[in-house]
Motif scaffolding. Structure first.
Motif, mmCIF file in Angstrom:
data_model
loop_
_atom_site.group_PDB
_atom_site.id
_atom_site.type_symbol
_atom_site.label_atom_id
_atom_site.label_comp_id
_atom_site.label_asym_id
_atom_site.label_seq_id
_atom_site.Cartn_x
_atom_site.Cartn_y
_atom_site.Cartn_z
ATOM 1 N N UNK B 54 16.371 51.040 -22.771
ATOM 2 C CA UNK B 54 15.013 51.494 -23.099
ATOM 3 C C UNK B 54 14.050 51.160 -21.977
ATOM 4 N N UNK B 55 14.234 49.995 -21.383
ATOM 5 C CA UNK B 55 13.270 49.520 -20.400
ATOM 6 C C UNK B 55 13.952 48.841 -19.213
ATOM 7 N N UNK B 101 16.034 44.470 -21.938
ATOM 8 C CA UNK B 101 16.032 45.889 -21.544
ATOM 9 C C UNK B 101 16.405 46.814 -22.704
ATOM 10 N N UNK B 102 16.976 46.253 -23.760
ATOM 11 C CA UNK B 102 17.376 46.999 -24.961
ATOM 12 C C UNK B 102 18.298 48.200 -24.642
ATOM 13 N N UNK B 169 23.030 43.788 -9.967
ATOM 14 C CA UNK B 169 22.572 44.547 -11.126
ATOM 15 C C UNK B 169 23.700 45.102 -11.968
ATOM 16 N N UNK B 170 23.290 45.658 -13.083
ATOM 17 C CA UNK B 170 24.202 46.351 -13.990
ATOM 18 C C UNK B 170 23.594 47.702 -14.284
ATOM 19 N N UNK B 171 24.431 48.726 -14.241
ATOM 20 C CA UNK B 171 23.990 50.040 -14.684
ATOM 21 C C UNK B 171 24.778 50.380 -15.928
ATOM 22 N N UNK B 172 24.050 50.645 -17.032
ATOM 23 C CA UNK B 172 24.718 50.960 -18.293
ATOM 24 C C UNK B 172 24.983 52.450 -18.391
ATOM 25 N N UNK B 173 26.197 52.785 -18.799
ATOM 26 C CA UNK B 173 26.653 54.177 -18.811
ATOM 27 C C UNK B 173 27.268 54.515 -20.169
ATOM 28 N N UNK B 174 27.450 55.822 -20.423
ATOM 29 C CA UNK B 174 28.112 56.222 -21.662
ATOM 30 C C UNK B 174 29.575 56.584 -21.414
#
Ligand SMILES: Cc1cc2nc3c(=O)[nH]c(=O)nc-3n(C[C@H](O)[C@H](O)[C@H](O)COP(=O)(O)OP(=O)(O)OC[C@H]3O[C@@H](n4cnc5c(N)ncnc54)[C@H](O)[C@@H]3O)c2cc1C
Lengths: 252, 201
Positions: B54-55, B101-102, B169-174
């Motif tokens: 979300x953020x 960051x939700x 960092x981390x990048x969140x993915x689907x």
């Protein structure tokens, strides 16, 4: 949702520059020892018949395992020493590690006809197909994957510049000593032939090589113990070699 | 079974907590990384979480240290077959960063990336629920540069290449996206108890 592309402040050589096959990475196959050649008092080369070997790019390594009667297994990584060819054979060069489980078996017990299991080649990061000018820096058995590159360079008659700096404790401990040519500068850390200085690889060894870099610069390959890899890679950076043109293989 | 003639191996002491194919490295802590160890000062270190959140947010050294501290005491396992027992890392639980960051419900995986450009992929479930940290210290001392200092990811229940050094960092993915070693043939998840070393294991 915001998408941002991260740009690393220190760049790092990207994988995938070199196409390698991972076809052999999860298939164990039998390797039959066909020949043992002594290189130094502490190191020997072991030649194996691996009929279904899928081929490798110089610099790659494999995984090798030994199995005891009770099912216990020991597995280790070893760099390919031989150049890629279609002989159905591959060569490894092993240092005898004091008290070592796997190298101990090879140096104390192994004889032609013995069978072990290998899978690979694995990892393409350290691979060198012969496409770019290469500056190779190794110490001890760290010269093994670099020798695969030198042999490949010769076997194919490649025109691309190649230089090898190899560090050993003494001339007696220099692996592949008889095979080096004009591309190689040996550096001795404990004892050296008369007139040759004794000491670690230093800026003075690198500066002239970097100064005469071919157009487009060198791709640097550093291999050896972690202590050596740290030392050599820091020297390279200090001498101006770009971080993203340094590839490191640490033997642990 | 392909028994190797004359190979007995070391005397086997059963060590509870040692995954198959691993040995206890004792006080040794081998270093494995493909890149030059970066000179990264704490003042230059940042950690970002973005992608399917979300953020998105970036923390600097002070901001990360302002989060509640959390310690990992336990074992670590490297794919090259050494394990280290009873290590102690100090840092911040990844849950604290993720809470800020939700993550979106669609997020299932993450790519961890380091300040050198190194990457590794992880299922999100391996990073949440007290299973992962951003570590700043080892044995009460600042984390050494060759071990990923000033800050590394710590996911001790997976092989240690997943615990990206010099974490940026981390990048969140689907979806799952192979990282550096995974593109080089290593396993997507890397569970030491199942000996998930190479893809296909
Ligand atoms: C990518 C890569 C490529 C490599 N290529 C080569 C190569 O071309 N040639 C080469 O000679 N080596 C190479 N190595 C190193 C090789 O993988 C082995 O580490 C080396 O041969 C030693 O193995 P060993 O079984 O003889 O010794 P080990 O038995 O593994 O002993 C090595 C050290 O670990 C400790 N140790 C290990 N197991 C135990 C245990 N159960 N209990 C107590 N202590 C233990 C030992 O005390 C010793 O200090 C490479 C390593 C890597 C990662």
């Amino acid at each position: 949702m915001t998408e941002t592309t991260f740009t690393p402040p220190t760049r790092f050589a990207i994988p995938g520059r070199i196409a390698v096959t991972h076809q052999g990475a999860n298939v164990w196959q039998t390797a039959t020892l066909t020949e043992i050649r002594r290189e130094t008092p502490r190191a020997a080369t072991f030649r194996f018949a691996v009929p279904a070997w899928v081929g490798h790019v110089p610099g790659q390594h494999l995984q090798l395992r030994l199995t005891a009667e009770d099912g216990y297994r020991a597995q280790r990584h070893y760099s390919l020493a031989s150049a890629p060819d279609d002989s159905g054979h591959i060569e490894l060069t092993l240092d005898h590690v004091e008290g070592g489980e796997v190298s101990g078996w090879f140096h104390g017990e192994a004889r032609p006809g013995d069978r072990v299991e290998v899978r690979g080649p694995v990892s393409g990061f350290f691979a060198w197909p012969g496409d770019r000018p290469a500056l190779l820096i190794g110490a001890g058995s760290g010269v093994v994957p670099l020798m695969s590159m030198v042999r490949h360079h010769r076997a194919r008659g490649l025109g691309v510049p190649l230089r090898l700096l190899v560090s050993a404790r003494s001339p007696e401990e220099l692996i592949y000593a008889r095979e080096y040519g004009a591309e190689t500068t040996p550096v001795f850390t404990r004892s050296a032939p008369p007139g040759t200085p004794v000491g670690r690889i230093a800026a003075a060894h690198l500066e002239p090589v970097l100064a005469e870099a071919p157009p487009g610069g060198w791709e640097a390959y550093v291999c050896g113990s972690n202590a050596f890899a740290e030392h050599a890679s820091r020297l390279l950076v200090a001498a101006g070699q770009p971080v993203d043109r340094i590839r490191i293989e640490r033997f642990g | 079974m392909n028994v190797t003639r004359g190979f007995t191996g070391r005397p086997r002491v059963h060590r509870p907590g040692l995954p198959p194919g691993q040995y206890d490295a004792g006080d040794d802590w081998p270093v494995l990384s493909a890149e030059v160890t970066p000179d990264l000062a704490p003042a230059d270190w940042t950690f970002r979480v973005d992608g399917l959140v979300e953020e998105p947010r970036t923390w600097n050294w002070e901001q990360a240290h302002a989060l509640p501290g959390s310690v990992y005491e336990g074992d670590i396992h490297c794919v090259t077959s050494w394990s280290k027992f009873g290590v102690r890392f100090g840092g911040v639980s990844l849950d604290a960063f993720l809470a800020a960051v939700r993550p979106l419900p669609t997020a299932t995986h993450a790519v961890a990336y380091s300040h050198t450009g190194y990457t590794t992929n992880l299922p999100l479930t391996d990073l949440t629920g007290g299973k992962a940290w951003i570590a700043f210290s080892h044995d009460g001392r600042p984390l050494a540069p060759e071990h990923g200092g000033p800050a590394r990811l710590l996911v001790p229940h997976l092989y240690f290449w997943k615990s990206a050094k010099w974490i940026a960092g981390l990048k969140l993915l689907d979806h799952d996206e192979p990282g550096f070693w995974e593109q080089n043939g290593y396993h997507a998840r890397g569970n030491p108890w199942e000996e998930q070393r190479y893809s296909g294991d």
